[in-house]
Write an enzyme that holds these catalytic residues in place. Structure first.
Site, PDB file in Angstrom:
ATOM      1  N   ARG A 104       0.830  -1.215   0.000  1.00 54.88           N
ATOM      2  CA  ARG A 104       0.000   0.000   0.000  1.00 54.88           C
ATOM      3  C   ARG A 104       0.869   1.272   0.000  1.00 54.88           C
ATOM      4  O   ARG A 104       0.562   2.250   0.673  1.00 54.88           O
ATOM      5  CB  ARG A 104      -0.976   0.003   1.182  1.00 54.88           C
ATOM      6  CG  ARG A 104      -2.058  -1.061   1.099  1.00 54.88           C
ATOM      7  CD  ARG A 104      -3.004  -0.993   2.268  1.00 54.88           C
ATOM      8  NE  ARG A 104      -2.354  -1.358   3.516  1.00 54.88           N
ATOM      9  CZ  ARG A 104      -2.853  -1.147   4.719  1.00 54.88           C
ATOM     10  NH1 ARG A 104      -4.024  -0.542   4.852  1.00 54.88           N
ATOM     11  NH2 ARG A 104      -2.201  -1.512   5.795  1.00 54.88           N
TER      12      ARG A 104
ATOM     13  N   GLY B  18     -23.040   3.725  12.517  1.00 55.43           N
ATOM     14  CA  GLY B  18     -22.423   2.597  13.214  1.00 55.43           C
ATOM     15  C   GLY B  18     -21.042   2.873  13.752  1.00 55.43           C
ATOM     16  O   GLY B  18     -20.843   2.961  14.962  1.00 55.43           O
ATOM     17  N   SER B  19     -20.064   3.034  12.876  1.00 57.67           N
ATOM     18  CA  SER B  19     -18.682   3.160  13.335  1.00 57.67           C
ATOM     19  C   SER B  19     -18.354   4.590  13.746  1.00 57.67           C
ATOM     20  O   SER B  19     -18.925   5.553  13.243  1.00 57.67           O
ATOM     21  CB  SER B  19     -17.721   2.710  12.239  1.00 57.67           C
ATOM     22  OG  SER B  19     -17.873   3.511  11.084  1.00 57.67           O
TER      23      SER B  19
ATOM     24  N   ARG C 118      -8.461   4.640   0.430  1.00 56.35           N
ATOM     25  CA  ARG C 118      -9.133   3.651   1.280  1.00 56.35           C
ATOM     26  C   ARG C 118      -9.020   2.258   0.663  1.00 56.35           C
ATOM     27  O   ARG C 118      -9.434   2.028  -0.474  1.00 56.35           O
ATOM     28  CB  ARG C 118     -10.595   4.050   1.451  1.00 56.35           C
ATOM     29  CG  ARG C 118     -11.511   2.976   1.991  1.00 56.35           C
ATOM     30  CD  ARG C 118     -11.438   2.840   3.476  1.00 56.35           C
ATOM     31  NE  ARG C 118     -12.520   2.007   3.973  1.00 56.35           N
ATOM     32  CZ  ARG C 118     -12.395   1.156   4.964  1.00 56.35           C
ATOM     33  NH1 ARG C 118     -11.241   1.025   5.586  1.00 56.35           N
ATOM     34  NH2 ARG C 118     -13.416   0.443   5.390  1.00 56.35           N
TER      35      ARG C 118
ATOM     36  N   TRP D 114     -18.750  -8.136  -0.688  1.00 59.73           N
ATOM     37  CA  TRP D 114     -17.485  -7.550  -0.273  1.00 59.73           C
ATOM     38  C   TRP D 114     -16.484  -8.603   0.168  1.00 59.73           C
ATOM     39  O   TRP D 114     -15.502  -8.307   0.845  1.00 59.73           O
ATOM     40  CB  TRP D 114     -17.717  -6.514   0.822  1.00 59.73           C
ATOM     41  CG  TRP D 114     -18.432  -5.296   0.290  1.00 59.73           C
ATOM     42  CD1 TRP D 114     -18.858  -5.087  -0.994  1.00 59.73           C
ATOM     43  CD2 TRP D 114     -18.806  -4.134   1.027  1.00 59.73           C
ATOM     44  NE1 TRP D 114     -19.468  -3.868  -1.103  1.00 59.73           N
ATOM     45  CE2 TRP D 114     -19.461  -3.257   0.115  1.00 59.73           C
ATOM     46  CE3 TRP D 114     -18.670  -3.747   2.349  1.00 59.73           C
ATOM     47  CZ2 TRP D 114     -19.961  -2.023   0.507  1.00 59.73           C
ATOM     48  CZ3 TRP D 114     -19.166  -2.509   2.745  1.00 59.73           C
ATOM     49  CH2 TRP D 114     -19.802  -1.659   1.826  1.00 59.73           C
TER      50      TRP D 114
ATOM     51  N   ASP E 193     -26.817  -3.958   8.071  1.00 58.56           N
ATOM     52  CA  ASP E 193     -26.407  -3.092   6.956  1.00 58.56           C
ATOM     53  C   ASP E 193     -26.371  -3.853   5.638  1.00 58.56           C
ATOM     54  O   ASP E 193     -25.822  -4.953   5.567  1.00 58.56           O
ATOM     55  CB  ASP E 193     -25.013  -2.526   7.214  1.00 58.56           C
ATOM     56  CG  ASP E 193     -25.013  -1.434   8.271  1.00 58.56           C
ATOM     57  OD1 ASP E 193     -26.081  -0.883   8.542  1.00 58.56           O
ATOM     58  OD2 ASP E 193     -23.934  -1.139   8.820  1.00 58.56           O
TER      59      ASP E 193
ATOM     60  N   GLU F 232     -25.203  -2.504  -5.459  1.00 54.38           N
ATOM     61  CA  GLU F 232     -23.980  -2.887  -6.161  1.00 54.38           C
ATOM     62  C   GLU F 232     -24.102  -4.256  -6.810  1.00 54.38           C
ATOM     63  O   GLU F 232     -23.545  -4.509  -7.882  1.00 54.38           O
ATOM     64  CB  GLU F 232     -22.828  -2.867  -5.169  1.00 54.38           C
ATOM     65  CG  GLU F 232     -21.520  -3.422  -5.643  1.00 54.38           C
ATOM     66  CD  GLU F 232     -20.555  -3.577  -4.479  1.00 54.38           C
ATOM     67  OE1 GLU F 232     -19.872  -4.599  -4.412  1.00 54.38           O
ATOM     68  OE2 GLU F 232     -20.502  -2.659  -3.633  1.00 54.38           O
TER      69      GLU F 232
ATOM     70  N   CYS G 226     -25.795   2.828   0.818  1.00 53.18           N
ATOM     71  CA  CYS G 226     -24.994   4.010   0.502  1.00 53.18           C
ATOM     72  C   CYS G 226     -24.481   3.993  -0.925  1.00 53.18           C
ATOM     73  O   CYS G 226     -24.318   2.942  -1.529  1.00 53.18           O
ATOM     74  CB  CYS G 226     -23.822   4.153   1.468  1.00 53.18           C
ATOM     75  SG  CYS G 226     -22.656   2.778   1.478  1.00 53.18           S
TER      76      CYS G 226
ATOM     77  N   HIS H  31     -17.330  11.016   3.707  1.00 46.16           N
ATOM     78  CA  HIS H  31     -16.098  10.667   3.010  1.00 46.16           C
ATOM     79  C   HIS H  31     -15.210  11.888   2.768  1.00 46.16           C
ATOM     80  O   HIS H  31     -14.131  11.763   2.196  1.00 46.16           O
ATOM     81  CB  HIS H  31     -16.416   9.978   1.683  1.00 46.16           C
ATOM     82  CG  HIS H  31     -16.991   8.613   1.870  1.00 46.16           C
ATOM     83  ND1 HIS H  31     -18.343   8.409   2.100  1.00 46.16           N
ATOM     84  CD2 HIS H  31     -16.423   7.382   1.904  1.00 46.16           C
ATOM     85  CE1 HIS H  31     -18.565   7.116   2.258  1.00 46.16           C
ATOM     86  NE2 HIS H  31     -17.421   6.479   2.140  1.00 46.16           N
TER      87      HIS H  31
END
Length: 771
Positions: free
Chosen positions: A17, A443-444, A526, A573, A611, A617, A655, A706
């Site tokens: 990364r 949530g987070s 990200r 995912w 969620d 998608e 989202c 974001h």
């Protein structure tokens, strides 16, 4: 006889990364712009060297990006909205302002970023260009030319990659206040592309890869066929260039007949997800054109069955001749991790043998090309591949009969709540006693450096399990206390124990394995590390109940949500097994989540959020395939959530998607409350609400998480007022767009304080108007 081998693109982040660290270092003013430029140049050189090492005939250039390839394309041709042009910044700073927004109170600058959307049916996000009525296109950047020159200087045979003008405009939206359709600007855009192509030709380019991924969609031929014909007729005036027209992610379908006639020199076929095109393509595409055979899957991480794909390749060669065939990846390898090398010693040998990441896929491409010429030269590789493929097919780890039998035995009662929403709503209001316009978050909360450090210390053994649990409890308590003091109504525990909303659950389920460095770019800097679903899925023990009970004990007067990820999102995912239907794997996950939902309710949790940000998608690219997908995706959500009493409030979250096409399915989920992205999409959700109606409770996001900018009370109040025109007050919630994991505490506190102020003011206004 020779066959060219190449790929459509390569992961840009680096094996460790490196690009993420460079970009975030630049944002934090820890490195200079020149450091960013030089570090990126070094990374590109490493990637080209790797591709060359495996013997690719051509390496793609221009697939590298600081943030997003669609943003790059827009920036290249001068699609820079007025709000960014007015800033006293240029170059890289302006580029990142479009990507992330820019807020600097010391100089009174506050501009939001562009809208973000999912890239077709992937978990990658792109920035949506904005086209104004007065749009003027100019060649604003020659990034792809400079990168081509870099590769040439290093001695590589390089093929520039550009996003084609038709797809660029089709993926754009009208700027606010503009009425013209983006595609109507094609005639004035194409000359700028021609200017860019002229520079590539002058730099020595032979082939240019023109990505037009909208060809995988249902298109109106009366609109798009002339657009493509006009574009490539003009491109053809650039002397010395050949064009490879590429599309991916699905079949060309009805578009094939006219796409085959375009004045290009080669056409790419995704023969993994669009293999149904093959017979028609061989019959339709003129023999004067190259066929780029996308035989190595760029979307999943399973080792290719090379003997099977060799049969397909030989079929193509038999019709076209070897000199007119390229072996390629199905799409860019952007969507898979960099290399399996870091996984040696981390994954068991059997699992390791089943997998193929970007580096290994390059080798698969070159082996396949070599095998078509003379299979004896790569017989060892073909034999090893066949053994590994057979190992996965016969492994006893894959199938769990009890899991399959449980799913097969279900009847329709498992997919239905005990009472309709109107009855449930009254019972939930009595149980929860929430105010009108209740506030919550998704949530987070911020994953601070301290949280990441503690997690790393625990994994290294520097913190004991008890010490780590004490740390997490303290973070959870602080988070809940702050939410309570800020005036939020339904709280969350902050998810400090979770690295990722999918990885966390996969770690507690059977049928998953996890990589060490299997990072994939999601958006900007990200990255996510998708789990690998290799076999039947089940839940051996409760996953979140203890944490949820502790969190609720920290808030005796307000409900704390139990937070789960839904079956479709866990499926989408993850890297998913390809040996059974997706619906069956999703059903197995749904049963595991159902067990957790029931246990949370039994533990006293009154609000449970499941969620499903990936449900849109997962929608197939072709409308003919919609119905089957929506049927099973709705079913698995209902299977996961219908095991509770009427008093328990079920939330879900979506989202960064266009929801119009699935709004009927969203209603069919029968959730009590949905929170949904809204702030970056110019309130397009309101159009869906007006068209389809929505009777349950809903919380359209009031601000974008974001971006690091803090929305003002006035900005969110205007958005909330607009929502009240379409949503009854008793059904409307106030919340952000998404989870707050990637943000910092100062901006989170300020933003949520403003959000609560908006809700309180709205309650006062509502009370006055109903007095």
């Amino acid at each position: 006889m020779s066959i060219k081998s190449t790929i459509l693109g390569f992961p840009r982040m680096g094996s460790d990364r490196q690009l993420k660290k460079l970009v975030e270092g630049f944002w934090a003013n820890k490195i200079t712009e020149q450091d960013l430029i030089e570090g990126s140049k070094k990374l590109r050189a490493e990637h080209w060297a790797l591709q060359n090492q495996y013997g690719l005939t051509q390496v793609p250039v221009g697939d590298f990006s600081y943030y997003d390839q669609v943003l790059d394309a827009a920036f290249t041709v001068g699609i820079i909205p007025e709000r960014y042009q007015q800033l006293d910044i240029a170059g890289t700073q302006a580029y990142f302002a479009m990507a992330r927004g820019l807020q600097d109170k010391s100089i009174n600058v506050d501009v939001p970023s562009l809208e973000m959307k999912k890239w077709f049916d992937t978990n990658y996000h792109f920035m949506v260009p904005e086209i104004s009525d007065e749009q003027r296109f100019t060649l604003h950047s020659t990034k792809v030319v400079e990168e081509f020159k870099e590769a040439r200087a290093l001695g590589y045979s390089a093929r520039p990659v550009i996003l084609g003008p038709v797809s660029l405009l089709a993926l754009s939206k009208p700027a606010k206040g503009s009425s013209s359709k983006p595609l109507s600007h094609l005639a004035s855009l194409v000359p700028v592309y021609v200017e860019l192509l002229g520079q590539l030709a002058a730099a020595g380019a032979e082939w240019v890869q023109v990505d037009e991924p909208i060809l995988s969609l249902d298109l109106d031929a009366t609109t798009y066929q002339p657009a493509f014909e006009q574009t490539f007729a003009e491109f053809g005036k650039v002397s010395g260039l050949k064009f490879l027209l590429t599309s991916y992610f699905d079949r060309l379908g009805d578009n094939l007949a006219w796409a085959a006639t375009l004045p290009v020199h080669g056409i790419h076929l995704d023969l993994v997800r669009g293999e149904a095109d093959l017979e028609a393509a061989l019959a339709t595409i003129p023999k004067s054109k190259i066929i780029s055979a996308g035989l190595i899957n760029g979307r999943n991480i399973w080792k290719a069955n090379l003997n099977k794909q060799l049969q397909v390749l030989n079929k193509v060669i038999a019709v076209r001749g070897a000199d007119n065939v390229w072996v390629n990846s199905s799409c860019s390898l952007l969507h898979v991790p960099h290399s399996l090398k870091p996984e040696v010693g981390h994954l068991d040998d059997e699992t390791l043998g089943w997998l193929s990441f970007a580096e290994e896929k390059i080798e698969e491409v070159t082996v396949l090309a070599a095998a078509a010429v003379d299979s004896t030269t790569v017989q060892t590789q073909l034999q090893s591949n066949a053994e590994k493929v057979a190992s996965r097919q016969t492994s006893e780890r894959i199938t769990r009969p009890a899991v399959q039998q449980r799913l097969a035995a279900l009847d329709r009662s498992f997919y239905t709540r005990k009472a309709p929403f109107t009855e449930r709503q009254q019972l939930q209001r009595a149980a929860l006693k929430l105010p009108i316009f209740p506030t919550t978050t998704i949530g987070s909360f911020p994953q601070t450096a301290e949280v990441r450090k503690a997690r790393a210390q625990f994994r290294k053994g520097a913190l004991s399990k008890d010490q780590y649990s004490e740390f997490l409890d303290a973070e959870t308590r602080k988070c809940i206390e702050w939410q309570d003091q800020a005036g939020l109504d339904v709280l969350v525990h902050g998810e400090f124990e979770r690295t990722d909303m999918v990885e966390f659950f996969g770690e507690h389920l059977e049928g998953f394995v996890f990589t060490k460095k299997g990072w994939v770019q999601s958006y900007g800097s990200r990255c996510v590390k998708p789990p690998v679903i290799y076999g039947d899925v089940s839940r051996p023990h409760a996953m979140t109940v203890d944490v949820a009970k502790f969190a609720q004990s920290c808030s005796p007067s307000k409900p704390v949500k139990g937070m789960l990820t839904g079956p479709v999102t866990i499926l989408k995912w993850s890297f998913v097994r390809d040996d059974q239907p997706l619906s069956q794997t999703a059903g197995q996950i749904a049963l595991a989540i159902r067990d957790e939902v029931v246990d949370l309710e039994a533990a006293g949790i009154k609000v449970i959020q499941v969620d499903e940000p990936a449900i849109r998608e997962g929608l197939p690219l072709r409308k003919a395939d919609y119905a089957a997908y929506l049927e099973w995706s709705v079913d698995v959500f209902r299977l996961a959530t219908t095991g509770v009493s009427n008093q328990t409030q079920i939330h879900t979250h979506f989202c960064y998607s266009d929801f119009n096409e699935i709004f009927t399915a969203i209603k069919s989920l029968d959730a009590d409350v949905i929170t949904i992205e809204n702030s970056k999409s110019d309130l397009k959700l309101l159009g869906a609400l007006e068209t389809h109606g929505y009777a349950a409770e809903i919380g359209p996001g009031l601000y974008d998480i974001h971006s690091p900018r803090v929305p003002s009370v006035e900005e969110m109040a205007a958005r909330f007022a607009a929502l009240q025109k379409y949503i009854p007050a008793e059904n409307l919630w106030a919340n952000p767009d998404c989870g707050l994991k990637t943000r910092g505490w100062p901006e989170v506190k300020e933003s949520l304080t403003n959000l609560v102020a908006v809700a309180i003011a709205a309650r006062s206004q509502h009370a006055q108007s109903h007095a």
